[in-house]
Design a protein around this motif. Structure first.
Motif, mmCIF file in Angstrom:
data_model
loop_
_atom_site.group_PDB
_atom_site.id
_atom_site.type_symbol
_atom_site.label_atom_id
_atom_site.label_comp_id
_atom_site.label_asym_id
_atom_site.label_seq_id
_atom_site.Cartn_x
_atom_site.Cartn_y
_atom_site.Cartn_z
ATOM 1 N N LEU A 186 0.844 -1.149 0.226
ATOM 2 C CA LEU A 186 0.094 -0.046 -0.059
ATOM 3 C C LEU A 186 0.897 1.463 -0.068
ATOM 4 N N SER A 187 2.010 1.216 0.615
ATOM 5 C CA SER A 187 3.110 2.314 0.509
ATOM 6 C C SER A 187 3.294 2.644 -1.147
ATOM 7 N N LEU A 188 3.801 1.381 -1.757
ATOM 8 C CA LEU A 188 3.908 1.778 -3.443
ATOM 9 C C LEU A 188 2.583 2.038 -3.983
ATOM 10 N N ALA A 189 1.595 1.767 -3.770
ATOM 11 C CA ALA A 189 0.376 2.066 -4.321
ATOM 12 C C ALA A 189 0.046 3.781 -4.198
ATOM 13 N N PHE A 190 0.214 4.111 -2.851
ATOM 14 C CA PHE A 190 0.333 5.699 -2.282
ATOM 15 C C PHE A 190 1.247 6.293 -3.312
ATOM 16 N N ILE A 191 2.524 5.834 -3.271
ATOM 17 C CA ILE A 191 3.442 6.715 -4.242
ATOM 18 C C ILE A 191 2.873 6.619 -5.521
ATOM 19 N N GLY A 192 2.364 5.825 -6.264
ATOM 20 C CA GLY A 192 1.683 5.513 -7.426
ATOM 21 C C GLY A 192 0.803 6.841 -7.459
ATOM 22 N N ASP A 193 0.128 6.949 -6.612
ATOM 23 C CA ASP A 193 -1.192 7.972 -6.439
ATOM 24 C C ASP A 193 -0.443 9.329 -6.556
ATOM 25 N N VAL A 194 0.589 9.763 -5.737
ATOM 26 C CA VAL A 194 0.937 11.028 -5.477
ATOM 27 C C VAL A 194 2.143 11.501 -6.408
ATOM 28 N N ILE A 195 2.734 10.441 -7.077
ATOM 29 C CA ILE A 195 3.983 10.993 -7.855
ATOM 30 C C ILE A 195 3.879 10.729 -9.258
ATOM 31 N N PRO A 196 3.875 11.787 -10.100
ATOM 32 C CA PRO A 196 3.928 11.650 -11.489
ATOM 33 C C PRO A 196 4.677 10.708 -12.128
ATOM 34 N N VAL A 197 4.036 10.268 -13.399
ATOM 35 C CA VAL A 197 4.767 8.937 -13.925
ATOM 36 C C VAL A 197 6.282 9.171 -14.270
ATOM 37 N N ALA A 198 6.658 10.773 -14.586
ATOM 38 C CA ALA A 198 7.834 11.045 -15.159
ATOM 39 C C ALA A 198 8.845 10.847 -13.953
ATOM 40 N N ARG A 199 8.482 11.028 -12.804
ATOM 41 C CA ARG A 199 9.459 10.939 -11.780
ATOM 42 C C ARG A 199 9.322 9.526 -10.782
ATOM 43 N N ARG A 200 8.454 8.871 -11.074
ATOM 44 C CA ARG A 200 7.949 7.705 -10.087
ATOM 45 C C ARG A 200 9.127 6.819 -10.023
ATOM 46 N N GLN A 201 9.670 6.297 -11.060
ATOM 47 C CA GLN A 201 10.523 5.295 -10.951
ATOM 48 C C GLN A 201 11.844 5.689 -9.858
ATOM 49 N N GLN A 202 12.314 6.821 -10.082
ATOM 50 C CA GLN A 202 13.314 7.237 -9.348
ATOM 51 C C GLN A 202 12.942 7.300 -7.943
ATOM 52 N N VAL A 203 11.599 7.632 -7.604
ATOM 53 C CA VAL A 203 11.312 7.901 -6.125
ATOM 54 C C VAL A 203 10.943 6.435 -5.727
ATOM 55 N N LEU A 204 10.623 5.528 -6.428
ATOM 56 C CA LEU A 204 10.327 3.970 -6.067
ATOM 57 C C LEU A 204 11.759 3.466 -5.834
ATOM 58 N N GLY A 205 12.763 3.821 -6.474
ATOM 59 C CA GLY A 205 14.119 3.127 -6.443
ATOM 60 C C GLY A 205 14.612 3.629 -5.123
ATOM 61 N N SER A 206 14.490 5.047 -4.811
ATOM 62 C CA SER A 206 14.838 5.463 -3.479
ATOM 63 C C SER A 206 14.136 4.891 -2.474
ATOM 64 N N PHE A 207 12.801 4.858 -2.463
ATOM 65 C CA PHE A 207 11.829 4.060 -1.395
ATOM 66 C C PHE A 207 12.343 2.745 -1.213
ATOM 67 N N LEU A 208 13.093 1.954 -2.172
ATOM 68 C CA LEU A 208 13.670 0.624 -2.032
ATOM 69 C C LEU A 208 14.847 0.882 -0.753
ATOM 70 N N SER A 209 15.500 1.778 -0.624
ATOM 71 C CA SER A 209 16.619 1.758 0.436
ATOM 72 C C SER A 209 15.781 1.104 1.832
ATOM 73 N N GLY A 210 14.807 1.772 2.328
ATOM 74 C CA GLY A 210 14.161 1.453 3.337
ATOM 75 C C GLY A 210 14.027 0.092 3.494
ATOM 76 N N GLN A 211 13.493 -0.674 2.566
ATOM 77 C CA GLN A 211 13.210 -2.118 2.783
ATOM 78 C C GLN A 211 14.741 -2.881 2.459
ATOM 79 N N ILE A 212 15.542 -2.418 1.630
ATOM 80 C CA ILE A 212 17.027 -3.044 1.686
ATOM 81 C C ILE A 212 17.524 -2.941 3.293
ATOM 82 N N LEU A 213 17.503 -1.983 3.775
ATOM 83 C CA LEU A 213 18.464 -1.770 5.105
ATOM 84 C C LEU A 213 17.500 -2.650 6.082
ATOM 85 N N GLY A 214 15.954 -2.631 6.037
ATOM 86 C CA GLY A 214 15.499 -3.164 6.760
ATOM 87 C C GLY A 214 15.755 -4.870 6.758
ATOM 88 N N GLN A 215 15.846 -5.232 5.457
ATOM 89 C CA GLN A 215 16.306 -6.663 5.194
ATOM 90 C C GLN A 215 17.762 -7.220 6.011
#
Length: 406
Positions: A126-155
């Motif tokens: 649902l966090s990923l879906a929220f990002i999809g709602d609020v971040i335009p397509v042109a910037r979304r993949q960069q934001v999703l890539g940065s968001f991944l750092s939280g998951q990777i560090l948590g792992q």
């Protein structure tokens, strides 16, 4: 390639940056929970007077609950608000993690871990879906890539720090530390939910999205959505099916210590962090087509290096390459998952995420047969071939969609 524009909040709606940073923090805590008990099993078994095999239920049932709940959370997030659902899930998870630390018997611990899996299963999709709602397509993949750092560090934290903390403070305090992380995340999410109107979209009316059946129909009736979901299943099956046996392979072939095995396998997360830190440069340079194709080649080469290397010192390089290639391909699939059904985005991302867990489960089982009968080398070669094919297959479809203006 071009996509239909994503719904964007008006300028006065509030900042998405802080909201997403807090979601990344909650995702860190949720991902830390996934593998946090692996190294604690002997301690827990001894304290609760159970065998390690019986105690391992707290791992398998957690993963089962975590993956299966994602089949139902999407329509709920679409209807009642994704940020609100993440906040409630994080709060409930904090309580259940405390219950884990207080458990005095194995059945009580299993029940609490099962509830934890149900709760944390809401947070990342649902966090990923929220990002999809609020971040335009042109910037979304960069934001999703940065968001991944939280998951990777948590792992990384869940796998490495839990063992160290367990040695020094005991297994119960590991749960209390994780509960504190979730509680702090929940408090911050509540504050942001109150402060930022952007986080409250559809959260109070109960009429913000399609129902369960309608949401599933919207997603599964789309041929592109079905391709992305299929790709997620294959990616997870090949990737984690083979990666699961890297440690056993290194120990049996090169007789390296389990400490070194752990460090070598941890290089996977380092490769992921390299991608997360460089995503803002890679996406404009390579695009989705280039990222998926390059990720496929890098995964193929890294698994082949792992299979054929005569020297164990190359193993960290191979596993880091696997991590980098995986997140190149996976982040591209994530991006498309957030855009394949914008009118039912929560449902779409939840199905995508569930496909990842189902693929991982199937992959581990299938690759176990290959490993037992033919050793790890054929398993790595099969994974290399599948992931290269997948990267080229998805890039070909992305190119066709770009040519059609989709």
């Amino acid at each position: 390639m071009t996509d239909r524009p994503s719904p964007a909040a008006p300028p006065s709606a509030g900042s998405a940056t802080t909201a997403i940073v807090l979601l990344a923090t909650a995702s860190f805590a949720a991902q830390a929970m996934v593998r946090s008990t692996d190294s604690l099993l002997p301690q827990i078994a001894a304290d609760l007077d159970a065998t390690v095999g019986a105690t391992s239920m707290i791992v398998t049932l957690y993963l089962l609950a975590h993956g299966s709940v994602q089949l139902i959370i999407g329509p709920i997030g679409d209807r009642y608000g994704k940020y609100l659902c993440v906040t409630l899930a994080a709060g409930f998870a904090a309580l259940m993690v405390v219950a884990c630390g207080l458990a005095t018997s194995l059945p009580a611990l299993v029940a609490a871990r099962l509830a934890c899996g149900v709760a944390t299963g809401w947070i990342i999709p649902l966090s990923l879906a929220f990002i999809g709602d609020v971040i335009p397509v042109a910037r979304r993949q960069q934001v999703l890539g940065s968001f991944l750092s939280g998951q990777i560090l948590g792992q990384m934290f869940g796998q490495a720090a839990s063992g160290v903390l367990g040695d020094y403070f005991g297994w119960r305090n590991v749960f209390f530390i994780l509960a504190a992380l979730l509680a702090i995340s929940t408090a911050c999410l509540v504050f942001e939910l109150i402060r930022n109107p952007l986080t409250r979209e559809h959260s109070s009316s109960g009429k913000g999205g399609p129902g369960f059946v309608e949401g599933y129909w919207i997603v599964l009736s789309s041929p592109w959505a079905r391709r992305v979901i299929f790709a997620a299943f294959v990616e997870s099956a090949a990737m984690f099916g083979a990666l699961t046996y890297v440690g056993a392979y290194l120990h049996s072939r090169f007789d390296v210590s389990f400490t070194l095995v752990g460090l070598f396998v941890a290089a996977f997360a380092i490769g992921g962090l390299v991608y997360s830190l460089s995503v803002r440069a890679l996406v404009p340079r390579l695009g989705q087509i280039g990222l998926s194709r390059t990720g496929g080649f890098l995964l193929c080469g890294s698994f082949l290096l792992l299979a054929l290397t005569p020297f164990y010192g190359l193993a960290p390089l191979a596993t880091a390459g696997i991590g980098l290639g995986f997140y190149m391909l996976h982040n591209t699939l994530q991006m498309n998952a957030t855009q394949m059904a914008p009118q039912a985005r929560g449902t779409a991302v939840a199905i995508f995420s569930s496909a990842l867990y189902l693929g991982q489960t199937a992959g581990v089982a299938v690759f176990a047969l290959i490993y037992d009968r033919f050793t790890a080398v054929p398993a790595f070669v099969v994974a290399a071939a599948l992931l290269l094919w997948l990267g080229l297959w998805i890039s070909r479809h992305l190119r066709r969609r770009a040519a059609q203006g989709l």
